[in-house]
Design a protein around this motif. Sequence first.
Motif, PDB file in Angstrom:
ATOM      1  N   GLY A   7       0.779  -1.222   0.000  1.00 12.97           N
ATOM      2  CA  GLY A   7       0.000   0.000   0.000  1.00 12.97           C
ATOM      3  C   GLY A   7       0.813   1.276   0.000  1.00 12.97           C
ATOM      4  O   GLY A   7       0.246   2.368  -0.062  1.00 12.97           O
ATOM      5  N   GLY A   8       2.126   1.145   0.090  1.00 16.16           N
ATOM      6  CA  GLY A   8       2.964   2.335   0.064  1.00 16.16           C
ATOM      7  C   GLY A   8       3.059   2.922  -1.329  1.00 16.16           C
ATOM      8  O   GLY A   8       2.527   2.375  -2.291  1.00 16.16           O
ATOM      9  N   ARG A  18      -3.743   4.181   2.882  1.00 21.66           N
ATOM     10  CA  ARG A  18      -4.104   2.946   3.574  1.00 21.66           C
ATOM     11  C   ARG A  18      -3.048   1.891   3.295  1.00 21.66           C
ATOM     12  O   ARG A  18      -2.780   1.547   2.147  1.00 21.66           O
ATOM     13  CB  ARG A  18      -5.474   2.440   3.137  1.00 21.66           C
ATOM     14  N   LEU A  19      -2.472   1.385   4.364  1.00 19.96           N
ATOM     15  CA  LEU A  19      -1.482   0.319   4.280  1.00 19.96           C
ATOM     16  C   LEU A  19      -2.094  -0.976   4.789  1.00 19.96           C
ATOM     17  O   LEU A  19      -2.914  -0.955   5.711  1.00 19.96           O
ATOM     18  CB  LEU A  19      -0.248   0.661   5.118  1.00 19.96           C
ATOM     19  N   LEU A  80      -3.681  -0.010   8.233  1.00 18.37           N
ATOM     20  CA  LEU A  80      -3.403   1.282   8.854  1.00 18.37           C
ATOM     21  C   LEU A  80      -3.881   2.366   7.901  1.00 18.37           C
ATOM     22  O   LEU A  80      -3.453   2.404   6.750  1.00 18.37           O
ATOM     23  CB  LEU A  80      -1.904   1.447   9.111  1.00 18.37           C
ATOM     24  N   GLN A  81      -4.774   3.184   8.349  1.00 23.75           N
ATOM     25  CA  GLN A  81      -5.264   4.312   7.556  1.00 23.75           C
ATOM     26  C   GLN A  81      -4.712   5.593   8.153  1.00 23.75           C
ATOM     27  O   GLN A  81      -4.846   5.830   9.351  1.00 23.75           O
ATOM     28  CB  GLN A  81      -6.795   4.368   7.567  1.00 23.75           C
ATOM     29  N   ILE A  82      -4.085   6.403   7.323  1.00 27.08           N
ATOM     30  CA  ILE A  82      -3.588   7.702   7.743  1.00 27.08           C
ATOM     31  C   ILE A  82      -4.333   8.763   6.939  1.00 27.08           C
ATOM     32  O   ILE A  82      -4.309   8.742   5.708  1.00 27.08           O
ATOM     33  CB  ILE A  82      -2.069   7.848   7.520  1.00 27.08           C
ATOM     34  N   ASN A  83      -4.994   9.644   7.635  1.00 28.38           N
ATOM     35  CA  ASN A  83      -5.723  10.738   6.981  1.00 28.38           C
ATOM     36  C   ASN A  83      -4.907  12.021   7.046  1.00 28.38           C
ATOM     37  O   ASN A  83      -4.046  12.181   7.906  1.00 28.38           O
ATOM     38  CB  ASN A  83      -7.075  10.939   7.651  1.00 28.38           C
TER      39      ASN A  83
END
Length: 124
Positions: A7-8, A18-19, A80-83
């Motif tokens: 996902g990177g 999102r990973l 892992l979701q980063i917003n």
Amino acid sequence: VQLQASGGGPVQAGESLRLSCAASSTTFSGYALGWFREGPSNLRELVAVASWTGGAVHYADSMKGRVTISRDRAENTVSLQINNVKPEDAATYYCAASWNVRWPPLWPKDYAFWGQGTQVTVSS
């Protein structure tokens, strides 16, 4: 036993990322699964960790409010979701498995198994 992160890639600042991490073996039963990242400082820092059931989660203070970790035991995955991605989120992200009895497992030494890492670059 393997952990495979995906996902990177490149992302624009302000977007979401999102990973995903897939565990190859059910021997991760009972393990907490976490995400670390390693940036230019070469220090590996915890981003988030989810307990075996997924009922307990812990986030790094610097990431609270922007990140969500979720675990699917049936699929043996952790995401892992980063917003609102920021330039300082650029790093190599690693998923890892911990059998440490202390909660939360905060340090790299608490983790016995590691994925290969997936790199995130951020453009502003």
